[in-house]
Design a protein around this motif. Structure first.
Motif, PDB file in Angstrom:
ATOM      1  N   PHE A 160       0.785  -1.331   0.151  1.00  0.00           N
ATOM      2  CA  PHE A 160       0.013   0.024   0.119  1.00  0.00           C
ATOM      3  C   PHE A 160       0.946   1.704  -0.120  1.00  0.00           C
ATOM      4  O   PHE A 160       1.118   2.361  -0.828  1.00  0.00           O
ATOM      5  N   LEU A 161       1.917   0.658   0.578  1.00  0.00           N
ATOM      6  CA  LEU A 161       3.196   2.400   0.936  1.00  0.00           C
ATOM      7  C   LEU A 161       3.389   2.979  -0.631  1.00  0.00           C
ATOM      8  O   LEU A 161       4.114   3.789  -0.886  1.00  0.00           O
ATOM      9  N   ARG A 162       3.684   1.451  -1.060  1.00  0.00           N
ATOM     10  CA  ARG A 162       4.447   1.987  -1.830  1.00  0.00           C
ATOM     11  C   ARG A 162       3.828   2.216  -3.762  1.00  0.00           C
ATOM     12  O   ARG A 162       3.708   3.078  -3.962  1.00  0.00           O
ATOM     13  N   TYR A 163       1.979   1.529  -2.877  1.00  0.00           N
ATOM     14  CA  TYR A 163       1.178   2.541  -4.271  1.00  0.00           C
ATOM     15  C   TYR A 163       0.640   4.152  -4.182  1.00  0.00           C
ATOM     16  O   TYR A 163       0.460   5.239  -4.778  1.00  0.00           O
ATOM     17  N   ALA A 164       1.169   4.345  -3.048  1.00  0.00           N
ATOM     18  CA  ALA A 164       0.446   5.401  -2.411  1.00  0.00           C
ATOM     19  C   ALA A 164       1.708   6.968  -2.110  1.00  0.00           C
ATOM     20  O   ALA A 164       1.366   7.929  -2.621  1.00  0.00           O
ATOM     21  N   ARG A 165       2.642   6.418  -2.601  1.00  0.00           N
ATOM     22  CA  ARG A 165       3.406   7.016  -2.804  1.00  0.00           C
ATOM     23  C   ARG A 165       3.742   7.354  -3.796  1.00  0.00           C
ATOM     24  O   ARG A 165       4.505   8.375  -4.660  1.00  0.00           O
ATOM     25  N   LEU A 166       3.548   6.880  -5.149  1.00  0.00           N
ATOM     26  CA  LEU A 166       4.327   6.518  -6.431  1.00  0.00           C
ATOM     27  C   LEU A 166       2.851   7.719  -6.768  1.00  0.00           C
ATOM     28  O   LEU A 166       1.760   7.548  -7.596  1.00  0.00           O
ATOM     29  N   GLY A 182      -4.575 -14.646   0.328  1.00  0.00           N
ATOM     30  CA  GLY A 182      -3.295 -13.449   0.358  1.00  0.00           C
ATOM     31  C   GLY A 182      -2.899 -13.118   0.027  1.00  0.00           C
ATOM     32  O   GLY A 182      -1.691 -11.972   0.474  1.00  0.00           O
ATOM     33  N   GLY A 183      -3.377 -12.408  -1.364  1.00  0.00           N
ATOM     34  CA  GLY A 183      -2.279 -11.896  -1.900  1.00  0.00           C
ATOM     35  C   GLY A 183      -3.260 -10.191  -1.409  1.00  0.00           C
ATOM     36  O   GLY A 183      -4.070 -10.375  -1.219  1.00  0.00           O
ATOM     37  N   SER A 184      -2.949  -9.539  -1.484  1.00  0.00           N
ATOM     38  CA  SER A 184      -3.116  -8.158  -1.336  1.00  0.00           C
ATOM     39  C   SER A 184      -3.849  -7.054  -2.212  1.00  0.00           C
ATOM     40  O   SER A 184      -4.612  -6.146  -2.402  1.00  0.00           O
ATOM     41  N   GLY A 185      -3.674  -7.841  -3.826  1.00  0.00           N
ATOM     42  CA  GLY A 185      -4.624  -6.844  -4.574  1.00  0.00           C
ATOM     43  C   GLY A 185      -4.198  -5.719  -5.484  1.00  0.00           C
ATOM     44  O   GLY A 185      -4.652  -4.297  -5.728  1.00  0.00           O
ATOM     45  N   LEU A 186      -2.742  -5.196  -4.718  1.00  0.00           N
ATOM     46  CA  LEU A 186      -1.931  -3.781  -5.282  1.00  0.00           C
ATOM     47  C   LEU A 186      -1.391  -4.386  -6.276  1.00  0.00           C
ATOM     48  O   LEU A 186      -0.384  -2.807  -6.490  1.00  0.00           O
ATOM     49  N   GLY A 187      -1.039  -5.426  -6.619  1.00  0.00           N
ATOM     50  CA  GLY A 187       0.310  -5.966  -7.481  1.00  0.00           C
ATOM     51  C   GLY A 187       0.139  -4.962  -8.884  1.00  0.00           C
ATOM     52  O   GLY A 187       0.663  -3.830  -9.295  1.00  0.00           O
ATOM     53  N   LEU A 188      -1.194  -5.284  -9.137  1.00  0.00           N
ATOM     54  CA  LEU A 188      -1.278  -4.633 -10.654  1.00  0.00           C
ATOM     55  C   LEU A 188      -1.724  -3.299 -10.926  1.00  0.00           C
ATOM     56  O   LEU A 188      -0.966  -2.085 -12.158  1.00  0.00           O
ATOM     57  N   PRO A 189      -2.159  -2.901  -9.731  1.00  0.00           N
ATOM     58  CA  PRO A 189      -2.795  -1.372  -9.806  1.00  0.00           C
ATOM     59  C   PRO A 189      -1.194  -0.600 -10.232  1.00  0.00           C
ATOM     60  O   PRO A 189      -1.374   0.605 -10.076  1.00  0.00           O
ATOM     61  N   THR A 190      -0.664  -0.781  -8.901  1.00  0.00           N
ATOM     62  CA  THR A 190       0.594  -0.444  -9.204  1.00  0.00           C
ATOM     63  C   THR A 190       1.626   0.072 -10.092  1.00  0.00           C
ATOM     64  O   THR A 190       1.979   0.887 -10.380  1.00  0.00           O
ATOM     65  N   ALA A 191       1.556  -1.270 -10.979  1.00  0.00           N
ATOM     66  CA  ALA A 191       2.493  -1.445 -12.174  1.00  0.00           C
ATOM     67  C   ALA A 191       1.908  -0.770 -13.553  1.00  0.00           C
ATOM     68  O   ALA A 191       2.037  -0.461 -13.972  1.00  0.00           O
ATOM     69  N   ARG A 192      -0.011  -0.650 -13.164  1.00  0.00           N
ATOM     70  CA  ARG A 192      -0.348   0.128 -14.043  1.00  0.00           C
ATOM     71  C   ARG A 192       0.080   1.575 -14.015  1.00  0.00           C
ATOM     72  O   ARG A 192      -0.058   2.302 -14.522  1.00  0.00           O
ATOM     73  N   LYS A 193      -0.523   2.124 -12.486  1.00  0.00           N
ATOM     74  CA  LYS A 193      -0.337   3.231 -11.863  1.00  0.00           C
ATOM     75  C   LYS A 193       1.519   3.580 -12.295  1.00  0.00           C
ATOM     76  O   LYS A 193       1.714   4.792 -13.047  1.00  0.00           O
ATOM     77  N   ILE A 194       2.346   2.860 -12.508  1.00  0.00           N
ATOM     78  CA  ILE A 194       3.834   3.043 -12.701  1.00  0.00           C
ATOM     79  C   ILE A 194       3.908   3.489 -14.482  1.00  0.00           C
ATOM     80  O   ILE A 194       4.486   4.516 -14.979  1.00  0.00           O
ATOM     81  N   ILE A 195       3.214   2.071 -15.324  1.00  0.00           N
ATOM     82  CA  ILE A 195       3.278   2.603 -16.380  1.00  0.00           C
ATOM     83  C   ILE A 195       2.336   3.596 -16.836  1.00  0.00           C
ATOM     84  O   ILE A 195       2.747   4.865 -17.620  1.00  0.00           O
ATOM     85  N   GLU A 196       1.290   4.421 -16.402  1.00  0.00           N
ATOM     86  CA  GLU A 196       0.886   5.528 -16.833  1.00  0.00           C
ATOM     87  C   GLU A 196       1.397   6.541 -16.182  1.00  0.00           C
ATOM     88  O   GLU A 196       1.331   7.771 -16.949  1.00  0.00           O
ATOM     89  N   PHE A 254      -7.325  -4.861 -12.365  1.00  0.00           N
ATOM     90  CA  PHE A 254      -6.466  -3.182 -11.727  1.00  0.00           C
ATOM     91  C   PHE A 254      -7.332  -2.561 -11.036  1.00  0.00           C
ATOM     92  O   PHE A 254      -6.760  -1.568 -11.068  1.00  0.00           O
ATOM     93  N   GLU A 255      -8.437  -2.946  -9.915  1.00  0.00           N
ATOM     94  CA  GLU A 255      -8.657  -1.768  -8.956  1.00  0.00           C
ATOM     95  C   GLU A 255      -7.666  -2.528  -7.440  1.00  0.00           C
ATOM     96  O   GLU A 255      -7.390  -3.592  -7.384  1.00  0.00           O
ATOM     97  N   PRO A 256      -7.756  -1.616  -6.409  1.00  0.00           N
ATOM     98  CA  PRO A 256      -6.989  -1.478  -5.732  1.00  0.00           C
ATOM     99  C   PRO A 256      -7.607  -2.720  -4.563  1.00  0.00           C
ATOM    100  O   PRO A 256      -8.505  -2.397  -4.807  1.00  0.00           O
ATOM    101  N   PHE A 257      -7.436  -3.331  -4.722  1.00  0.00           N
ATOM    102  CA  PHE A 257      -7.071  -4.489  -3.245  1.00  0.00           C
ATOM    103  C   PHE A 257      -8.058  -5.585  -3.718  1.00  0.00           C
ATOM    104  O   PHE A 257      -9.156  -6.539  -2.891  1.00  0.00           O
ATOM    105  N   TYR A 258      -8.595  -5.281  -5.092  1.00  0.00           N
ATOM    106  CA  TYR A 258      -9.450  -7.031  -5.909  1.00  0.00           C
ATOM    107  C   TYR A 258      -8.089  -7.938  -6.268  1.00  0.00           C
ATOM    108  O   TYR A 258      -6.614  -7.698  -6.825  1.00  0.00           O
ATOM    109  N   SER A 259      -8.450  -9.019  -5.884  1.00  0.00           N
ATOM    110  CA  SER A 259      -7.437 -10.213  -6.113  1.00  0.00           C
ATOM    111  C   SER A 259      -8.474 -11.573  -5.607  1.00  0.00           C
ATOM    112  O   SER A 259      -8.894 -11.415  -5.250  1.00  0.00           O
TER     113      SER A 259
END
Length: 257
Positions: free
Chosen positions: A97-103, A214-228, A205-210
């Motif tokens: 989450f912190l990685r996602y929020a900081r980006l 045990g998945g956080s559901g933030l991997g793909l949303p973070t990847a999309r955010k980085i690409i954007e 690509f929605e946050p917390f959807y997994s």
């Protein structure tokens, strides 16, 4: 018949006013979003510190129970292990989450998309070999440079490759193809895994959807955010029992062409 000048000017003024109001509303929403994101990040930090203390003390308690070695302590150990596992899961969730929020904004410099792809595939070569997954590279040698941030872009690509390998536990193929097109450069990652259903594709690509335990559901949303953040975009096509294709598109600034 032409409209009178005063009526025409009035319409222009109305449109300009509406545009200004829309812009002001968008700025207000953006400000509220940034404030909420900052608050959420601060809250995650506040949770992280006591959670680390709880985790550390659970580890110490587990060691004490092992040394005591009584029927009561042996009954407690599975419960302690469960609490420890949940602490580790929450810590992983907070890190994601912190990685996602900081980006938000990243500094981009000219670089090679091919080099980024090679480094990520090399990092996963041993895992692919152990799973009998064949990594196929089709990287355009004449690919123009793009503006990129190496660490974050590799993080996004690693997430996509990791997901592809997880979709092929019994072997398969993963193709990585780079190419030029009219809009810039592209990267396709195509696997022969089990594929995704339409609902997963719609929400992945929605946050917390997994769909993973045990998945956080933030991997793909973070990847999309980085690409954007690189000025790019990502899309996905998938078919059950056939595989999945992720397509990434990046712009090439005129001065880098």
């Amino acid at each position: 018949m032409n409209s009178p000048p005063n009526e025409t000017n009035s319409r222009v003024d109305d449109r300009a006013k509406q545009a200004a109001q829309h812009q002001a509303a968008m700025e207000e929403v953006r400000g509220q979003y940034e404030e909420l994101a900052e608050l959420a990040g601060s809250l995650a930090h506040e949770i992280k510190n006591p959670l680390s203390i709880i985790h550390m003390n659970i580890e110490l308690l587990s060691e004490d129970l092992v040394e005591i070695d009584t029927p009561g302590s042996r009954r407690c150990l599975p419960r302690v292990d469960m609490v420890r596992a949940q602490c580790e899961r929450m810590e992983a969730l907070l890190r994601d989450f912190l990685r996602y929020a900081r980006l938000r904004h990243i500094d981009l410099i000219p670089g090679s998309l091919n080099d980024q792809v090679r480094q990520v595939l090399n990092a996963y070569q041993a895992q692919a070999d152990s799973q009998k997954v064949d990594l196929q590279r089709y990287l355009d040698p004449d690919l123009p440079s793009i503006r990129l941030h190496s660490d974050s872009l590799q993080s996004a690509l690693m997430n996509l490759v990791k997901n592809a390998l997880e979709a092929m536990p019994d072997g398969g193929q993963l193709w990585a193809r780079t190419y030029s097109n009219r809009g810039g450069v592209g990267l396709d990652l195509i696997d022969t895994g089990g594929g995704l259903d339409d609902n997963t594709v719609l929400h992945m690509f929605e946050p917390f959807y997994s769909t993973k335990d045990g998945g956080s559901g933030l991997g793909l949303p973070t990847a999309r955010k980085i690409i954007e953040a690189h000025g790019g975009r990502i899309s996905v096509q998938s078919e059950l029992n056939r595989g999945t294709k992720f397509s990434l598109q990046f712009p090439v600034p005129p001065r880098l062409q």
